[in-house]
Design a protein around this motif. Structure first.
Motif, PDB file in Angstrom:
ATOM      1  N   SER A 134     -11.215 -11.931 -11.062  1.00 23.38           N
ATOM      2  CA  SER A 134     -10.322 -12.874 -10.374  1.00 23.38           C
ATOM      3  C   SER A 134      -8.860 -12.536 -10.644  1.00 23.38           C
ATOM      4  O   SER A 134      -8.016 -12.585  -9.734  1.00 23.38           O
ATOM      5  CB  SER A 134     -10.614 -14.306 -10.836  1.00 23.38           C
ATOM      6  OG  SER A 134     -11.965 -14.643 -10.641  1.00 23.38           O
ATOM      7  N   GLU A 135      -8.559 -12.181 -11.880  1.00 22.67           N
ATOM      8  CA  GLU A 135      -7.190 -11.822 -12.240  1.00 22.67           C
ATOM      9  C   GLU A 135      -6.727 -10.577 -11.509  1.00 22.67           C
ATOM     10  O   GLU A 135      -5.556 -10.469 -11.113  1.00 22.67           O
ATOM     11  CB  GLU A 135      -7.091 -11.619 -13.751  1.00 22.67           C
ATOM     12  CG  GLU A 135      -7.185 -12.903 -14.561  1.00 22.67           C
ATOM     13  CD  GLU A 135      -7.259 -12.636 -16.044  1.00 22.67           C
ATOM     14  OE1 GLU A 135      -6.238 -12.846 -16.731  1.00 22.67           O
ATOM     15  OE2 GLU A 135      -8.326 -12.220 -16.533  1.00 22.67           O
ATOM     16  N   VAL A 136      -7.626  -9.613 -11.331  1.00 23.66           N
ATOM     17  CA  VAL A 136      -7.263  -8.381 -10.635  1.00 23.66           C
ATOM     18  C   VAL A 136      -6.897  -8.672  -9.188  1.00 23.66           C
ATOM     19  O   VAL A 136      -5.913  -8.134  -8.653  1.00 23.66           O
ATOM     20  CB  VAL A 136      -8.416  -7.352 -10.714  1.00 23.66           C
ATOM     21  CG1 VAL A 136      -8.216  -6.234  -9.712  1.00 23.66           C
ATOM     22  CG2 VAL A 136      -8.513  -6.778 -12.113  1.00 23.66           C
ATOM     23  N   LEU A 137      -7.673  -9.527  -8.529  1.00 25.43           N
ATOM     24  CA  LEU A 137      -7.354  -9.881  -7.149  1.00 25.43           C
ATOM     25  C   LEU A 137      -6.020 -10.624  -7.079  1.00 25.43           C
ATOM     26  O   LEU A 137      -5.195 -10.372  -6.178  1.00 25.43           O
ATOM     27  CB  LEU A 137      -8.471 -10.741  -6.562  1.00 25.43           C
ATOM     28  CG  LEU A 137      -8.284 -11.181  -5.104  1.00 25.43           C
ATOM     29  CD1 LEU A 137      -8.129  -9.972  -4.181  1.00 25.43           C
ATOM     30  CD2 LEU A 137      -9.464 -12.050  -4.642  1.00 25.43           C
ATOM     31  N   PHE A 138      -5.793 -11.524  -8.014  1.00 24.68           N
ATOM     32  CA  PHE A 138      -4.529 -12.253  -8.070  1.00 24.68           C
ATOM     33  C   PHE A 138      -3.367 -11.283  -8.293  1.00 24.68           C
ATOM     34  O   PHE A 138      -2.325 -11.363  -7.613  1.00 24.68           O
ATOM     35  CB  PHE A 138      -4.602 -13.281  -9.197  1.00 24.68           C
ATOM     36  CG  PHE A 138      -3.403 -14.181  -9.315  1.00 24.68           C
ATOM     37  CD1 PHE A 138      -3.128 -15.125  -8.355  1.00 24.68           C
ATOM     38  CD2 PHE A 138      -2.554 -14.089 -10.414  1.00 24.68           C
ATOM     39  CE1 PHE A 138      -2.031 -15.974  -8.467  1.00 24.68           C
ATOM     40  CE2 PHE A 138      -1.458 -14.918 -10.539  1.00 24.68           C
ATOM     41  CZ  PHE A 138      -1.196 -15.865  -9.570  1.00 24.68           C
ATOM     42  N   TYR A 139      -3.533 -10.366  -9.218  1.00 29.02           N
ATOM     43  CA  TYR A 139      -2.513  -9.350  -9.513  1.00 29.02           C
ATOM     44  C   TYR A 139      -2.222  -8.505  -8.281  1.00 29.02           C
ATOM     45  O   TYR A 139      -1.059  -8.211  -7.969  1.00 29.02           O
ATOM     46  CB  TYR A 139      -3.015  -8.480 -10.662  1.00 29.02           C
ATOM     47  CG  TYR A 139      -2.308  -7.161 -10.852  1.00 29.02           C
ATOM     48  CD1 TYR A 139      -0.995  -7.101 -11.322  1.00 29.02           C
ATOM     49  CD2 TYR A 139      -2.971  -5.962 -10.580  1.00 29.02           C
ATOM     50  CE1 TYR A 139      -0.362  -5.881 -11.514  1.00 29.02           C
ATOM     51  CE2 TYR A 139      -2.340  -4.747 -10.769  1.00 29.02           C
ATOM     52  CZ  TYR A 139      -1.038  -4.709 -11.230  1.00 29.02           C
ATOM     53  OH  TYR A 139      -0.414  -3.501 -11.415  1.00 29.02           O
ATOM     54  N   ARG A 140      -3.272  -8.121  -7.565  1.00 26.73           N
ATOM     55  CA  ARG A 140      -3.083  -7.309  -6.368  1.00 26.73           C
ATOM     56  C   ARG A 140      -2.267  -8.057  -5.317  1.00 26.73           C
ATOM     57  O   ARG A 140      -1.372  -7.499  -4.684  1.00 26.73           O
ATOM     58  CB  ARG A 140      -4.448  -6.913  -5.798  1.00 26.73           C
ATOM     59  CG  ARG A 140      -4.359  -6.002  -4.591  1.00 26.73           C
ATOM     60  CD  ARG A 140      -5.733  -5.655  -4.068  1.00 26.73           C
ATOM     61  NE  ARG A 140      -5.633  -4.871  -2.837  1.00 26.73           N
ATOM     62  CZ  ARG A 140      -6.665  -4.535  -2.104  1.00 26.73           C
ATOM     63  NH1 ARG A 140      -7.879  -4.904  -2.462  1.00 26.73           N
ATOM     64  NH2 ARG A 140      -6.499  -3.825  -1.001  1.00 26.73           N
ATOM     65  N   GLY A 141      -2.574  -9.359  -5.139  1.00 24.36           N
ATOM     66  CA  GLY A 141      -1.821 -10.144  -4.176  1.00 24.36           C
ATOM     67  C   GLY A 141      -0.367 -10.309  -4.568  1.00 24.36           C
ATOM     68  O   GLY A 141       0.540 -10.209  -3.731  1.00 24.36           O
ATOM     69  N   VAL A 142      -0.103 -10.545  -5.853  1.00 21.67           N
ATOM     70  CA  VAL A 142       1.273 -10.697  -6.334  1.00 21.67           C
ATOM     71  C   VAL A 142       2.052  -9.401  -6.130  1.00 21.67           C
ATOM     72  O   VAL A 142       3.202  -9.409  -5.666  1.00 21.67           O
ATOM     73  CB  VAL A 142       1.279 -11.115  -7.824  1.00 21.67           C
ATOM     74  CG1 VAL A 142       2.692 -11.048  -8.398  1.00 21.67           C
ATOM     75  CG2 VAL A 142       0.712 -12.520  -7.979  1.00 21.67           C
ATOM     76  N   CYS A 143       1.442  -8.271  -6.461  1.00 20.42           N
ATOM     77  CA  CYS A 143       2.108  -6.982  -6.266  1.00 20.42           C
ATOM     78  C   CYS A 143       2.431  -6.747  -4.800  1.00 20.42           C
ATOM     79  O   CYS A 143       3.508  -6.260  -4.455  1.00 20.42           O
ATOM     80  CB  CYS A 143       1.224  -5.843  -6.780  1.00 20.42           C
ATOM     81  SG  CYS A 143       1.168  -5.671  -8.571  1.00 20.42           S
ATOM     82  N   SER A 144       1.507  -7.100  -3.929  1.00 22.73           N
ATOM     83  CA  SER A 144       1.674  -6.827  -2.510  1.00 22.73           C
ATOM     84  C   SER A 144       2.850  -7.586  -1.907  1.00 22.73           C
ATOM     85  O   SER A 144       3.599  -7.049  -1.100  1.00 22.73           O
ATOM     86  CB  SER A 144       0.387  -7.194  -1.767  1.00 22.73           C
ATOM     87  OG  SER A 144       0.529  -6.986  -0.385  1.00 22.73           O
TER      88      SER A 144
END
Length: 593
Positions: A134-144
């Motif tokens: 879940s954190e990885v998906l959240f991190y990916r969205g924040v980076c994007s």
């Protein structure tokens, strides 16, 4: 659905929305690029941290034990404790959430055999895996959306935060809602609005109904800004069919009647007249102190993030679409603060769903500080090199201080409060030592607790089905749980001597003379109901472990571990596993004598 924003590289549409200095590095990167970990690297880092949490974090909340681990143990083995929340008379908890954990438990039991402690810890490892993903998906969205600098700082704060360490592997609906809220906002930032709606719905229906409030900003974006009315209604209906209908079917099977558990818990907490206030109230300072303990300076930056970002927007130019994502991404944190900070009943776990937003908000603040410094030192222009290159020392120093304080907090909690887990693990050594455990193999064994009832980690720590946790009377005057009725239909039977007013039920207690083992903590303020059992000739000490005596320890050094100093300024009591020496007087006989 709109354009989907990918991490490496961003889509052309998302690249147009963000300033050049924010764009993610592509192949053939130039010297103006900002490095940020790949998704694979981020997952490896987060998974390492979450596995450590699964193995070393304490069970800090008795609700986790009695409302989740115990019903799971009952569904898994046919034996466990039942609280009033699971009585068919009240039914404010859903067995659907429990089943999500019981099914992996049964598979793990096939692989690990009868070692229930291994099943317990491997289940926590699976929870850590769910959190890391879940954190990885959240991190990916924040980076994007917000760029690599914000994404990298968010990752650092998630990785080291003491709060995430405690929440990531906890068997609690608030942790479950934290996972799914990260999934929802990660998907929404990447353009997958339908996944965002599904994740929020699952969080509110299966996990914690109040966590549905965290989806309000996403709903506002879809309905009012994008005006996708039909889309939103469609996916809300799909969510009800996918999550609510199966949950009602599961609860009908276990409770024996039709009900909607999320509705029952809302009615109890909001409309019952007393709600959870029966279990204690706290001032506003509780969350202020607790938030600092779990996120230290990140928490302070997060609380003031929105006004700070609005103020600095006068100096730093931003694309209008990015402004939208900024305030909508911070809104869940402030909505939750408005709801929870104003409630009299406060608990640490209630803040779990917004822990990721603390990390993201603080990262945005630091990123804007770097932007402002860049503008001020470059004569008002942001285009002369990347804004983060010249002042990278500032977030680096902040991150190091944050990580050191977080690790200090994690060590302090582990050293101070890990004793119950060590003591209950010792029971497995005791049962295999014939010089200590002299009872016949098939004879029922009573392991008793008095004032330490709320630190019992779960029945997964008992050595076998003939071992029973029993309560002896102490100064506690609230309602204790009771064992489920045996048999496959135990969940359908309305238990006797149960109430929703936290009234004491004397039927829960057995006399201390019937105890074979006893787990207790020594205190200076002993009473007739809470004596120093370890000093009594009726008991033999099997094992003792240090346990933090908070009342006699320095407030700072008990909260944060400081080498050499914490040892001097903290006091520890003895947490003991005791064995009965033989026939002894009952507690009533002792009081008479």
């Amino acid at each position: 659905m709109g354009n989907k924003r990918n991490l490496h590289p961003p889509s052309q549409a998302s690249a147009r929305r963000m300033p050049a200095s924010d764009r993610m590095p592509a192949s053939g990167s130039t010297r103006t690029d900002v490095w940020t970990p790949t998704v694979g690297t981020a997952f490896k880092l987060l998974m390492s941290a979450r596995l450590c949490a699964a193995l070393w974090s304490v069970v800090s909340d008795c609700d986790e034990t009695y409302n989740y681990w115990e019903p799971a143990h009952y569904l898994h083995t046919g034996k466990g404790f039942q609280t009033w929340e699971y009585s068919p008379a009240y039914a404010i908890r859903s067995y659907a959430y429990i089943l999500l954990h019981v099914l992996p438990m049964k598979l793990l039991a096939l692989l690990l055999g009868n070692n229930t402690i291994l099943v317990f810890y491997m289940t926590r490892c699976l929870l850590g895996l769910a959190c890391a993903l879940s954190e990885v998906l959240f991190y990916r969205g924040v980076c994007s959306v917000f760029g690599p600098n914000v994404g990298r700082l968010t990752l650092v704060f998630l990785l080291f935060a003491a709060g995430m360490f405690g929440a990531s592997a906890a068997f609690l609906p608030s942790s479950f809602s934290m996972y799914l809220t990260m999934v929802a906002y990660g998907a929404w930032l990447l353009g997958y609005d339908h996944f965002a709606v599904l994740a929020i719905a699952a969080s509110g229906i299966i996990g914690w109904p109040f966590a549905a409030a965290l989806g309000v900003p996403i709903a506002f974006d879809i309905v009012f800004l994008k005006q996708k009315y039909a889309f939103f209604i469609k996916w809300c209906i799909v969510s009800l069919l996918v999550f609510l209908v199966p949950m009602v079917a599961v609860d009908h099977q276990y409770y024996g009647k039709l009900l909607i558990a999320p509705l029952n818990i809302v009615l109890y907490n909001v409309f019952s007249g007393h709600g959870p206030d029966l279990y204690g109230t706290e001032p506003l300072s509780f969350y202020l102190i607790n938030g600092f303990l779990n996120f230290n300076f990140v928490y302070l930056l997060a609380l003031g993030s929105l006004p700070f970002l609005l103020l600095t927007s006068l100096v730093v130019a931003r694309a209008s679409s990015k402004h939208k994502f900024t305030w909508l991404s911070l809104a869940p944190m402030y909505i939750w603060i408005l709801i929870m900070f104003t409630r009299p009943h406060k608990e640490e776990r209630f803040l779990f769903p917004i822990y990721p937003f603390f990390a993201m908000a603080a990262a945005m603040v630091l990123d804007n500080v770097q932007r402002v410094l860049h503008v001020l030192t470059r004569g008002g222009s942001e285009d002369k090199g990347h804004y983060a290159h010249k002042n990278q020392w500032m977030p680096a120093v902040f991150s190091v201080v944050f990580a050191v304080m977080s690790l200090s907090r994690i060590v302090a909690v582990h050293q101070g409060y890990h004793a119950p887990l060590d003591i209950y693990v010792e029971l497995h050594r005791v049962v295999s030592d014939p010089s200590v455990h002299t009872l016949p193999v098939d004879k029922p064994v009573n392991v008793c607790v008095g004032k330490e009832w709320y630190r019992f980690p779960s029945s997964f720590f008992l050595p076998g089905p003939n071992w029973n946790l029993q309560f002896v009377q102490s100064e506690f005057r609230g309602l204790l749980p009771k064992p489920y009725e045996p048999g496959p239909d135990g969940t359908k039977i309305t238990p006797t001597h149960m109430n929703d007013m936290n009234r004491e039920e004397p039927s829960r207690y057995i006399d201390v003379s019937r105890c074979h083992y006893l787990v207790d903590r020594d205190t200076e303020n002993w009473t007739a109901l809470e004596p120093q059992y370890s000093n009594s000739p009726d008991w033999t000490i099997i094992k003792q472990v240090p346990f933090l005596d908070a009342s006699r320890s320095d407030r700072i050094f008990r909260a944060f571990y400081v080498p050499f100093l914490s040892v001097k300024h903290c006091r520890f009591a003895r947490y003991s596993l005791l064995k009965a020496t033989g026939p002894k007087k009952s507690s009533k006989q002792k009081r008479k004598s």
